[in-house]
Design a protein around this motif. Structure first.
Motif, short mmCIF file in Angstrom:
data_model
loop_
_atom_site.label_atom_id
_atom_site.label_comp_id
_atom_site.label_asym_id
_atom_site.label_seq_id
_atom_site.Cartn_x
_atom_site.Cartn_y
_atom_site.Cartn_z
N ARG A 79 -2.44 16.41 -8.29
CA ARG A 79 -1.57 17.31 -9.05
C ARG A 79 -1.44 18.64 -8.33
NH1 ARG A 79 -4.00 20.34 -14.21
NH2 ARG A 79 -2.16 21.57 -13.62
N ILE A 80 -0.39 19.36 -8.68
CA ILE A 80 -0.20 20.74 -8.24
C ILE A 80 -0.98 21.61 -9.20
CG2 ILE A 80 1.48 22.58 -7.84
CD1 ILE A 80 3.58 20.32 -7.38
N VAL A 81 -2.02 22.26 -8.72
CA VAL A 81 -2.95 22.95 -9.62
C VAL A 81 -2.35 24.19 -10.25
CG1 VAL A 81 -4.95 22.03 -8.39
CG2 VAL A 81 -4.02 24.26 -7.73
N ASP A 82 -1.26 24.72 -9.69
CA ASP A 82 -0.64 25.94 -10.21
C ASP A 82 0.41 25.66 -11.28
OD1 ASP A 82 -1.87 27.81 -8.13
OD2 ASP A 82 -0.84 26.33 -6.89
N LEU A 83 0.61 24.39 -11.63
CA LEU A 83 1.59 24.02 -12.65
C LEU A 83 0.94 23.24 -13.77
CD1 LEU A 83 4.58 22.75 -10.43
CD2 LEU A 83 4.37 24.99 -11.56
N SER A 124 1.49 13.09 -1.09
CA SER A 124 1.65 11.64 -0.95
C SER A 124 1.45 10.98 -2.30
CB SER A 124 0.65 11.08 0.07
OG SER A 124 -0.68 11.16 -0.42
N THR A 125 1.73 9.69 -2.35
CA THR A 125 1.61 8.96 -3.61
C THR A 125 0.16 8.62 -3.94
OG1 THR A 125 3.78 7.97 -3.20
CG2 THR A 125 2.42 6.92 -4.86
N GLU A 157 9.83 14.28 -7.74
CA GLU A 157 11.07 14.67 -7.05
C GLU A 157 10.85 14.70 -5.54
OE1 GLU A 157 12.09 18.44 -8.69
OE2 GLU A 157 12.85 17.62 -10.58
N LEU A 158 9.74 15.29 -5.11
CA LEU A 158 9.46 15.39 -3.68
C LEU A 158 9.21 14.01 -3.07
CD1 LEU A 158 7.12 18.51 -3.73
CD2 LEU A 158 9.50 18.43 -2.92
N LEU A 159 8.49 13.16 -3.78
CA LEU A 159 8.14 11.86 -3.23
C LEU A 159 9.28 10.84 -3.33
CD1 LEU A 159 4.45 11.78 -4.44
CD2 LEU A 159 5.24 11.77 -2.06
N MET A 204 0.86 -1.18 0.00
CA MET A 204 0.00 0.00 0.00
C MET A 204 0.89 1.22 0.00
SD MET A 204 -3.05 1.09 2.59
CE MET A 204 -4.27 2.31 2.08
N GLY A 205 0.72 2.08 -1.00
CA GLY A 205 1.63 3.18 -1.22
C GLY A 205 1.54 4.29 -0.19
N TRP A 206 2.43 5.25 -0.33
CA TRP A 206 2.59 6.34 0.64
C TRP A 206 1.36 7.23 0.67
CZ3 TRP A 206 6.49 5.84 3.87
CH2 TRP A 206 7.58 5.08 3.48
N HIS A 207 0.91 7.54 1.89
CA HIS A 207 -0.27 8.40 2.04
C HIS A 207 -0.30 8.95 3.46
CE1 HIS A 207 -1.49 4.47 3.58
NE2 HIS A 207 -2.48 5.05 4.23
#
Length: 301
Positions: free
Chosen positions: A220-224, A214-215, A235-237, A102-105
């Motif tokens: 998504r980052i809404v500003d990008l 988290s994974t 990169e962050l994860l 179970m992935g990162w959260h």
């Protein structure tokens, strides 16, 4: 109450001499808060197994415990308690989860009123091993970044959403996108399966900042632009699971683990599906839903 750091671990401590019930006095509650702020993950051992009512009462000493909002997978008499297991009995799934990775959260990041503390109890664990829970320090990630990168991340907002496939298990009236605004006081603790939060959170008790992504639940980052968002999130994860920032908890029956949901993300190792793994989980949420998103200046005002 004895709090002992886990030898060789990047975070985490073992707590002996504390009963996991709601009978903790205010001094003991403050001692637990202080230990949690220092170690981020606390492993309670040597206590009597709590009843469901005692487990809930213990969690409520550290904030409001919302209902799960699940139509299946929660305790039948206490919807606030999530049953995590790989069991199927008479063709019916018992709880939620399976024997796979179970992935990162971090729990309830997809709600506008996010979790501040998680509590997980081991009822049954695989006898042959596996099923460990990993915790990664996201305060440490923020603190490792260059100042210019930190400033850039403060300008971004992120959409979190319940992962695909779980929508049908949430009560219909609680579904949909809900974000904090001027009417934040009207948002129910269980509201929302999608929301937008700042990328950087601030612990209102300690002032420490974490990278709140988290994974499993960060879309998504809404500003990008989508491609730039995906690149930065990856990169962050990539920080998740690095030994210098991660504690791997090997469960013993009866363990109750308490962790900081704002400053850590967690994941689960796979285990033999022929084995049994059964856990009880509750989470507390912030009393002030806007608390984790206030700047240092706003918090001091």
């Amino acid at each position: 109450m004895d709090v002992t750091p886990i030898p060789g671990a990047a975070l985490g401590a073992v707590v002996h001499g504390a009963q996991v019930t709601g009978e903790l006095d205010d001094t003991q509650v403050e001692e637990v808060w202080a230990a949690l702020d220092e170690h981020l993950v606390l492993v309670f051992r040597g206590h009597d197994r709590p009843s469901c009512e005692e487990f809930l009462a213990f969690g409520r000493r550290f904030g409001h415990i919302p209902k799960t909002g699940l139509t299946s997978g929660a305790h039948p008499d206490h919807n606030e308690i999530l049953i995590v297991s790989n069991l199927v009995e008479n063709g019916r799934k018992i709880g939620v989860g399976d024997a796979g990775w179970m992935g990162w959260h971090t729990d309830y990041s997809f709600r506008p009123r996010i979790s501040q503390v998680g509590f997980l109890e081991a009822v049954e664990v695989p006898s042959s091993g596996g099923g460990e829970t990993l915790f990664t320090d996201m305060y440490a990630l923020y603190e490792s970044l260059p100042p210019a990168e930190r400033r850039r991340l403060h300008s971004y907002r992120v959409r979190h959403a319940l992962r695909t496939g779980y929508e049908e298990t949430i009560e219909e009236e609680l579904q949909g996108e809900v974000s904090l605004g001027e009417d934040a006081g009207d948002i129910l603790p269980e509201d929302g399966t999608s929301t937008v939060h700042p990328l950087i959170a601030r612990n209102p008790r300690t002032g420490r900042r974490s990278v709140y992504v988290s994974t499993l639940n960060t879309q998504r980052i809404v500003d990008l632009a989508p491609g730039d968002s995906r690149k930065l999130l990856d990169e962050l994860l990539s920080h998740a699971g690095k030994p210098g920032y991660t504690y791997v908890h090997a469960w013993q029956p009866g363990d109750v683990v308490m962790w900081d949901q704002l400053g850590t993300i967690h994941a689960k190792q796979a285990f033999d599906p022929a084995e049994r793994r059964v856990m009880r989980q509750v989470v507390s949420i912030f009393d002030d839903p806007a608390g984790p998103w206030r700047t240092e200046t706003e918090a001091a005002a």
